[in-house]
Design a protein around this motif. Structure first.
Motif, PDB file in Angstrom:
ATOM      1  N   THR A  61      13.579  -5.438  -4.531  1.00  0.00           N
ATOM      2  CA  THR A  61      12.826  -5.116  -5.608  1.00  0.00           C
ATOM      3  C   THR A  61      11.627  -3.987  -5.503  1.00  0.00           C
ATOM      4  O   THR A  61      11.491  -2.876  -6.202  1.00  0.00           O
ATOM      5  N   LEU A  62      11.324  -4.239  -3.999  1.00  0.00           N
ATOM      6  CA  LEU A  62      10.513  -3.476  -3.787  1.00  0.00           C
ATOM      7  C   LEU A  62      11.068  -2.187  -3.997  1.00  0.00           C
ATOM      8  O   LEU A  62      10.021  -1.095  -3.770  1.00  0.00           O
ATOM      9  N   ARG A  63      12.430  -1.835  -2.627  1.00  0.00           N
ATOM     10  CA  ARG A  63      12.668  -1.028  -3.689  1.00  0.00           C
ATOM     11  C   ARG A  63      13.569   0.150  -4.159  1.00  0.00           C
ATOM     12  O   ARG A  63      13.706   1.591  -5.055  1.00  0.00           O
ATOM     13  N   THR A  64      13.770  -1.046  -5.698  1.00  0.00           N
ATOM     14  CA  THR A  64      14.117  -0.155  -6.921  1.00  0.00           C
ATOM     15  C   THR A  64      13.214   0.873  -7.179  1.00  0.00           C
ATOM     16  O   THR A  64      14.025   1.680  -8.273  1.00  0.00           O
ATOM     17  N   PRO A  65      11.609   0.924  -7.347  1.00  0.00           N
ATOM     18  CA  PRO A  65      11.182   2.174  -8.057  1.00  0.00           C
ATOM     19  C   PRO A  65      11.042   3.300  -6.854  1.00  0.00           C
ATOM     20  O   PRO A  65      10.830   4.025  -7.605  1.00  0.00           O
ATOM     21  N   PHE A  66      11.280   3.347  -6.021  1.00  0.00           N
ATOM     22  CA  PHE A  66      11.394   3.915  -5.027  1.00  0.00           C
ATOM     23  C   PHE A  66      12.361   3.866  -4.362  1.00  0.00           C
ATOM     24  O   PHE A  66      12.615   3.350  -3.494  1.00  0.00           O
ATOM     25  N   PRO A  67      14.187   4.892  -4.761  1.00  0.00           N
ATOM     26  CA  PRO A  67      15.233   4.106  -4.159  1.00  0.00           C
ATOM     27  C   PRO A  67      15.659   4.679  -3.073  1.00  0.00           C
ATOM     28  O   PRO A  67      16.331   5.116  -1.664  1.00  0.00           O
ATOM     29  N   ASP A  68      15.191   6.343  -2.756  1.00  0.00           N
ATOM     30  CA  ASP A  68      15.121   7.563  -1.781  1.00  0.00           C
ATOM     31  C   ASP A  68      13.625   7.467  -0.364  1.00  0.00           C
ATOM     32  O   ASP A  68      13.261   7.531   0.443  1.00  0.00           O
ATOM     33  N   GLN A  69      12.715   6.015  -0.357  1.00  0.00           N
ATOM     34  CA  GLN A  69      11.945   6.211  -0.331  1.00  0.00           C
ATOM     35  C   GLN A  69      12.439   5.705   1.043  1.00  0.00           C
ATOM     36  O   GLN A  69      13.474   5.529   2.052  1.00  0.00           O
ATOM     37  N   SER A  70      11.721   6.359   2.585  1.00  0.00           N
ATOM     38  CA  SER A  70      11.492   5.883   3.859  1.00  0.00           C
ATOM     39  C   SER A  70       9.991   6.113   4.787  1.00  0.00           C
ATOM     40  O   SER A  70       8.969   6.262   4.105  1.00  0.00           O
TER      41      SER A  70
END
Lengths: 150, 150
Positions: A61-70
């Protein structure tokens, strides 16, 4: 010291594999059967105790809006059964979040998280993130793309 | 372990005496001659190296709008020459800050700070505070005291 070093290594791998690369299933290797979110202002699961399935759902859920987060780890501080992580985060805002439809903007944030271990499994965290910084970056995107200013 | 425990005790006293009780002059006992603010989003001195006089000025300036501020320490994590502090903050908003004239409101915030020591003196920090929470509390005060809503 051997134990502390090992916990730092486990945490480093966990952050890379689960949170940066987005392999939610890999949480099996790192997370205890019961995971407590002690403190995490703005997090929808704050105060809750999560089982493994709920933890993986939180990752997705948390990664869905920011799929390339690092995450870039700035510091690791081990004391007893805890390891504190200071970190920088960057991501592209590709999905909607409350108040902010996807902007495609690159956003950055920093934070600090105390992770608690039971043996070699992570059993909870106490976290502060600089949410205001993300809010301001997305507000400024909104302003620069509003009909009035174009 | 004796050294780590001692650094935790020094830091606990420092937070109480300088930041909660507001005795800026007591920084003489705790702060190194050169103090570096490595990371502290929203802090006016972020990135700067401060001498003792500048450090005391920072204490006085930051406490002016919140003269009764106090910190509750939630966790202390010592590793080598660093001690990480997780904390809760509460204060009465008695002086103006940019965008928010004094409201008299009780405000709370949480944060996490990694403090770095040189011998037994504190030589810098890396900090995250939940600024958005204070922003939202003061915004809601503004809204509830605006002429439109009274």
């Amino acid at each position: 010291m051997a134990v502390a070093c090992n916990l730092k290594e486990i945490l480093t791998e966990f952050i890379r594999e689960v949170w940066s690369e987005g392999n939610a299933e890999a949480a099996d290797k790192y997370i205890a059967p019961e995971y407590k979110i002690h403190h995490d202002p703005g997090d929808a699961w704050e105060g809750q105790q999560l089982d493994l399935a709920a933890y993986k759902e939180r990752v997705r859920t948390l990664r869905t809006p920011f799929p390339d987060q690092s995450f870039v780890i700035k510091g690791l501080f081990a004391d007893g059964n805890a390891v504190v992580l200071t970190w920088l985060w960057s991501a592209t805002h590709k999905g909607d979040i409350p108040g902010f439809p996807a902007t495609g903007a690159e956003v950055t944030m920093s934070g600090a998280t105390a992770y608690f271990f039971e043996n070699d499994r992570i059993s909870g965290h106490w976290q502060i993130t600089d949410r205001l910084s993300v809010y301001q970056q997305l507000q400024s995107q909104k302003a620069s793309h509003s009909p009035q200013s174009s």
